[in-house]
Design a protein around this motif. Sequence first.
Motif, PDB file in Angstrom:
ATOM      1  N   ARG A  31       0.840  -1.201   0.000  1.00 35.33           N
ATOM      2  CA  ARG A  31       0.000   0.000   0.000  1.00 35.33           C
ATOM      3  C   ARG A  31       0.872   1.247   0.000  1.00 35.33           C
ATOM      4  N   THR A  67       3.066   0.514   3.439  1.00 33.39           N
ATOM      5  CA  THR A  67       2.950  -0.723   4.206  1.00 33.39           C
ATOM      6  C   THR A  67       3.101  -1.918   3.274  1.00 33.39           C
ATOM      7  N   ALA A  69       2.313  -6.278   3.627  1.00 29.45           N
ATOM      8  CA  ALA A  69       1.745  -7.303   4.498  1.00 29.45           C
ATOM      9  C   ALA A  69       1.785  -8.658   3.804  1.00 29.45           C
ATOM     10  N   GLU A  79       2.212  -7.303   9.040  1.00 26.45           N
ATOM     11  CA  GLU A  79       2.348  -6.056   8.290  1.00 26.45           C
ATOM     12  C   GLU A  79       3.505  -5.220   8.828  1.00 26.45           C
ATOM     13  N   LEU A  81       4.973  -1.302   8.687  1.00 33.52           N
ATOM     14  CA  LEU A  81       4.707   0.102   8.363  1.00 33.52           C
ATOM     15  C   LEU A  81       6.021   0.840   8.185  1.00 33.52           C
ATOM     16  N   THR A 113       7.060  -0.057  12.199  1.00 32.40           N
ATOM     17  CA  THR A 113       6.136  -0.764  13.085  1.00 32.40           C
ATOM     18  C   THR A 113       5.741  -2.088  12.457  1.00 32.40           C
ATOM     19  N   ASN A 136       6.698  -1.264  17.912  1.00 32.79           N
ATOM     20  CA  ASN A 136       7.252  -0.116  17.189  1.00 32.79           C
ATOM     21  C   ASN A 136       8.633   0.223  17.731  1.00 32.79           C
ATOM     22  N   GLN A 168      -3.854  -1.104  15.930  1.00 31.39           N
ATOM     23  CA  GLN A 168      -4.512  -0.441  14.813  1.00 31.39           C
ATOM     24  C   GLN A 168      -5.862  -1.075  14.512  1.00 31.39           C
ATOM     25  N   ARG A 186      -3.823   4.004  13.565  1.00 30.83           N
ATOM     26  CA  ARG A 186      -2.912   3.335  14.487  1.00 30.83           C
ATOM     27  C   ARG A 186      -2.697   4.187  15.731  1.00 30.83           C
ATOM     28  N   SER A 218      -4.744   4.920   1.817  1.00 33.15           N
ATOM     29  CA  SER A 218      -3.798   4.346   0.840  1.00 33.15           C
ATOM     30  C   SER A 218      -4.522   3.645  -0.291  1.00 33.15           C
TER      31      SER A 218
END
Length: 223
Positions: A31, A67, A69, A79, A81, A113, A136, A168, A186, A218
């Motif tokens: 994304r 992102t 995933a 996933e 980030l 993250t 994170n 999230q 998030r 996104s």
Amino acid sequence: MKNLALALTALPFIASASSAVAFEKGDILVRGGFATVAPDESSSNINVGDDLGFGLTIDNNTQLGLTAAYFITDRVNVEVLAATPFTHDVNFAIDNPLGTGNQLGEVTHLPPTVTVNYYFNDPSSAFQPYVGAGLNYTFIYDEQFTGANEEAGLSDLSLDNSFGLAAQVGIDYQLSERWFLNAAVRWIDIDTEASFNLGDTRGSVSAIEIDPFVYAISLGYRF
């Protein structure tokens, strides 16, 4: 009856089209879009030899959010980030007693993250809400005072990196077999400390809880 017969005849094709866009184990989602980091901050007071009686505030910032995933089952993915660096203005919580403007300085950070997400709906549904939790690590760098504050004697601003939890909620909505839209919110636990010099005196802010909400929109692609 004729219309009903035609509808029943079409059902296998509708089911086939629905399953064609299903998320499945082994899928990779990528994304890209906009992400806004909105700190829900609180801080201890600034201390320069004595407690000055006030702390700091931190402004929002928007950057490119990315992102990726990987589905480990039809309903669960892992996933990551990432983003272009976020740069935030750091301000005095009250009118600046140094008379150099309310902005104290700015800091830049990257908040990679990792979350594990669970999808609620049947995998064949185009509408895919999910929740996730993870960890994170925030890299904080390029800390600097404004020019006016440096002229007033402030220097050597430094903030510690942070490690914390993340959570999230989000929605993927499939537009086609490959393309989909995403919206996510998030919350990230980011805690740090600051140190600096005011002339020959060492100053500090012993606890800064940034704890931002990150809002993202996104466009995604499924491999």
